[in-house]
Design a protein around this motif. Structure first.
Motif, PDB file in Angstrom:
ATOM      1  N   TYR A   1       5.082  -1.230   4.132  1.00  0.00           N
ATOM      2  CA  TYR A   1       5.574  -2.432   3.463  1.00  0.00           C
ATOM      3  C   TYR A   1       6.982  -2.772   3.937  1.00  0.00           C
ATOM      4  O   TYR A   1       7.282  -3.932   4.257  1.00  0.00           O
TER       5      TYR A   1
ATOM      6  N   LEU B   1      -0.144   8.180   4.888  1.00  0.00           N
ATOM      7  CA  LEU B   1      -0.524   6.786   5.127  1.00  0.00           C
ATOM      8  C   LEU B   1      -1.659   6.686   6.134  1.00  0.00           C
ATOM      9  O   LEU B   1      -1.819   7.549   7.006  1.00  0.00           O
ATOM     10  N   GLU B   2      -2.445   5.626   5.994  1.00  0.00           N
ATOM     11  CA  GLU B   2      -3.564   5.358   6.885  1.00  0.00           C
ATOM     12  C   GLU B   2      -3.123   4.354   7.945  1.00  0.00           C
ATOM     13  O   GLU B   2      -2.642   3.271   7.611  1.00  0.00           O
TER      14      GLU B   2
ATOM     15  N   ARG C   1      -3.538  -4.114   8.638  1.00  0.00           N
ATOM     16  CA  ARG C   1      -3.824  -4.897   7.429  1.00  0.00           C
ATOM     17  C   ARG C   1      -2.557  -5.529   6.870  1.00  0.00           C
ATOM     18  O   ARG C   1      -2.528  -6.734   6.563  1.00  0.00           O
ATOM     19  N   LEU C   2      -1.491  -4.737   6.727  1.00  0.00           N
ATOM     20  CA  LEU C   2      -0.256  -5.273   6.168  1.00  0.00           C
ATOM     21  C   LEU C   2       0.430  -6.249   7.126  1.00  0.00           C
ATOM     22  O   LEU C   2       0.953  -7.281   6.698  1.00  0.00           O
TER      23      LEU C   2
ATOM     24  N   VAL D   1       0.867  -1.174   0.000  1.00  0.00           N
ATOM     25  CA  VAL D   1       0.000   0.000   0.000  1.00  0.00           C
ATOM     26  C   VAL D   1       0.907   1.229   0.000  1.00  0.00           C
ATOM     27  O   VAL D   1       1.297   1.732   1.053  1.00  0.00           O
TER      28      VAL D   1
ATOM     29  N   ASP E   1      -4.043   0.757   7.740  1.00  0.00           N
ATOM     30  CA  ASP E   1      -3.290  -0.132   6.861  1.00  0.00           C
ATOM     31  C   ASP E   1      -2.148  -0.830   7.592  1.00  0.00           C
ATOM     32  O   ASP E   1      -1.635  -1.846   7.105  1.00  0.00           O
TER      33      ASP E   1
END
Length: 238
Positions: free
Chosen positions: A142, A90-91, A97-98, A83, A94
C-alpha cells in the motif's frame, strides 16, 4: 477560453467512504460530479459509471467517451485498496493488484482528460494518497503505491503547470471509514493505540479529507501545485 473554472469533476472510487464525501463536497462546490466505481454512489452524483478500475482497456474506453461528452476540468484519483501484510507474509500477486487499482487508473484517467483541460484553459488533478508514505507497519504494498502516486504527482506538476493544470496530493491519516474498521476492529487494543497517538484525539472523517480536496480543486488554488497535504490530526508532526 482561458483560466480554470469548475465544470465537471471525475472521482474514481467516489461511491463510498472518503470518495463519497469528496463527491458530495465537490458537487456542493459547483462541480458536475462523475463517479467511476464498481458500486452505486451512496450520495447524489450527476453521473455514475460502473467500471472495474483494474481493467485498463475498459477504463480507457470509458474515459475517452467522457472526454468527448463532458467538460472535465477536475480529476480526483481517489480509488485505493489495502492488503495489510508483514513483509515475510505478503503475496507477490497482490503487488500487481494494488498497482492496477491504486496507481494505474490515475495515469489512464489523466491521459484521457488532459486534452480537455488544456482546451478549457486549466485543470485540477488531486491524488488521494496516505500518511503511510511516512512509514507504517504491515503496509509494504500500500505504501509503495501511495508513495509512487506522490512522486508521480510532483512530476506531473512540473509538466502541466504551464497549461494551468495543478497536481496535488491529499494524504489522510487514520480516517473512520469502513475500510479502517475492517483493518482495525473497534475495541481492539491496537485500534485504541492508533486513536491515542492522534494529537487531536479523534479519528478523521471523510469530510475532513474532502475539505482538503476542495481547497486544491478551487480556482483560487492555482499557485499551489506539486504539494502533499497531510490530513492526519497531527500524526505526521512528530
Amino acid at each position: 477560453m482561458s483560466g480554470f473554472s469548475r465544470r465537471a469533476a471525475v472521482i474514481t472510487g467516489g461511491s463510498n467512504g472518503i470518495g463519497a464525501a469528496i463527491t458530495q463536497r465537490l458537487r456542493a462546490d459547483g462541480f458536475r460530479t462523475i463517479v467511476l466505481d464498481l458500486m452505486e454512489p451512496a450520495c447524489p452524483a450527476d453521473r455514475f459509471h460502473k467500471v472495474d478500475l483494474a481493467e485498463a482497456d475498459a477504463l480507457a474506453g470509458l474515459c475517452a467517451m467522457l472526454a468527448a461528452e463532458e467538460e472535465v476540468t477536475c480529476l480526483v484519483n481517489n480509488a485505493g485498496i489495502v492488503v495489510p501484510a508483514a513483509l515475510e507474509e505478503l503475496e507477490l500477486a497482490d503487488f500487481d493488484r494494488l498497482m492496477h487499482i491504486n496507481l494505474r487508473p490515475s495515469i489512464v484517467c489523466a491521459r484521457a482528460f488532459l486534452p480537455v483541460m488544456k482546451a478549457l484553459g486549466g485543470g485540477r488533478i488531486v491524488m488521494n494518497t496516505s500518511r503511510v508514505t511516512k512509514g507504517k507497519e504491515l503496509r509494504t504494498l500500500y505504501s509503495a503505491t501511495k508513495g509512487a502516486a506522490q512522486s508521480m504527482a510532483r512530476t506531473w506538476a512540473l509538466e502541466l503547470g504551464q497549461h494551468g493544470i495543478t497536481v496535488n496530493c491529499v494524504a489522510p491519516g487514520p480516517i473512520a471509514t469502513d475500510a479502517f474498521w475492517r483493518n482495525n476492529p473497534p475495541g481492539a487494543e491496537r485500534t485504541q493505540e492508533i486513536i491515542n497517538r492522534v494529537p487531536v484525539r479523534r479519528l478523521g472523517t471523510g469530510e475532513d479529507v474532502a475539505n482538503a480536496v476542495s481547497f486544491f480543486c478551487a480556482p483560487e488554488a492555482g499557485f499551489v501545485t506539486g504539494q502533499t497535504l497531510f490530513v492526519c490530526g497531527g500524526v505526521t508532526a512528530g
